[in-house]
Enzyme design. Structure first.
Site, short mmCIF file in Angstrom:
data_model
loop_
_atom_site.label_atom_id
_atom_site.label_comp_id
_atom_site.label_asym_id
_atom_site.label_seq_id
_atom_site.Cartn_x
_atom_site.Cartn_y
_atom_site.Cartn_z
N GLY A 1 92.42 -4.41 22.85
CA GLY A 1 92.57 -2.96 22.97
C GLY A 1 93.64 -2.42 22.03
N ASP A 2 94.68 -3.21 21.81
CA ASP A 2 95.73 -2.79 20.88
C ASP A 2 95.24 -2.83 19.44
OD1 ASP A 2 97.50 -2.49 23.04
OD2 ASP A 2 98.02 -4.61 22.96
#
Length: 310
Positions: free
Chosen positions: A251-252
């Site tokens: 997600g990062d």
């Protein structure tokens, strides 16, 4: 969107990992194995490194301890090309998260968030010079809501785009909602914010109703990402089928790549497609930061993937 720096503001948290055959009960001691201190600094750090590796000028506003771990991380981030002149040094130890992984592979996590309690509105305002000329400000919720709100107010002063990753999920004050241009939750965080379960496209649509001034992007792992923009237009960016090794930090990777591509002037849909590819590449390798490629590496991987698919 201009090509000014990307400001990432948020907590730095070093993960410490240990595996156990049995997760200890209260008052119980167990033996562990496989201790590791991976190259992972939490969401803000991961997003800053990903964006820097993809070629953006990145300024990081965070708090590191005055201990050896803090000095080591500052040197690492500076070596990645991240501007650290607006980060602060605390007399407290660098924040860490203790990750205990039991026999089923499910982590139990306790985070010592002490140094980054200092990352309040006053600290953000003291770093005001770091927002000069910025094109985008990215925040998460591992630091205080006060940090995100002060950072987004600074962004408004400089006509910069604001991107909020509402993770870990928390109730968000109306003032922060009004300051957010792009909201990027995963499907679980989106369900928390809406108070409803549902498919990610429905969650994006519902969040768009609740946040009429924001563009919504709901990430959904192997299903890709779902967009509902300010005009209510919807878009789905599917993820390619890849061998999954480790989803940590994916997600990062999405957030970092999205920020870079929007900064470069890509249309929203193109930026989301690129972010999905960056996140997909990251899950094919171990770890978070070690899995983040530089722009030429991601481009070569995507070209090879397209060739094999075609």
């Amino acid at each position: 969107m201009g090509r000014g720096p990307i400001v990432v503001a948020g907590a730095h948290i070093q993960g410490l990992v240990m595996r156990v055959d049995q997760v200890p009960l209260e008052g119980e001691s167990v033996l562990g194995h496989g201790f590791a201190e991976p190259v992972d600094g939490g969401k803000a750090t991961n997003q800053a490194v990903c964006a820097a590796r993809l070629g953006a000028e990145v300024r990081f506003i965070t708090v590191l301890g005055s201990d050896e771990r803090g000095r080591r991380w500052r040197a690492f981030l500076e070596a990645e090309g991240i501007e650290m002149g607006w980060s602060f040094t605390s007399e407290r130890p660098t924040d860490v998260g203790f990750v205990i992984i039991g026999p089923r592979g499910i982590p139990s996590i306790a985070t010592a968030l002490d140094a980054n309690l200092e990352l309040d509105s006053q600290h953000v305002e003291e770093a005001a010079a770091g927002f000069a000329g910025t094109s985008m400000v990215v925040c998460q919720l591992e630091a205080s809501l006060e940090c995100a709100m002060a950072s987004f107010r600074m962004a408004r002063n400089h006509h910069a785009l604001t991107v909020l990753n509402p993770s870990p999920a928390a109730a968000l004050p109306p003032d922060l909602v009004e300051l957010t241009d792009i909201l990027v939750p995963n499907e679980h965080e989106a369900a928390y914010l809406t108070g409803e379960e549902g498919a990610p496209d429905l969650l994006a649509r519902r969040l768009r109703q609740d946040w009429p001034g924001s563009c919504i992007i709901v990430t959904a792992g192997e299903a890709g990402a779902y967009v509902c923009d300010r005009r209510g237009r919807e878009y789905h960016s599917p993820a390619p089928v890849v061998p999954v090794v480790d989803t940590t930090g994916a997600g990062d990777a999405f957030l970092g790549a999205l920020a870079v591509r929007l900064r470069s002037g890509d249309p929203l849909t193109t930026a989301v497609d690129a972010a999905v590819l960056a996140a997909s590449r990251s899950v094919t390798q171990d770890g978070s930061i070690p899995s983040y490629g530089r722009s030429d590496e991601v481009a070569a991987w995507a070209a090879d993937l397209a060739q094999r698919a075609g």
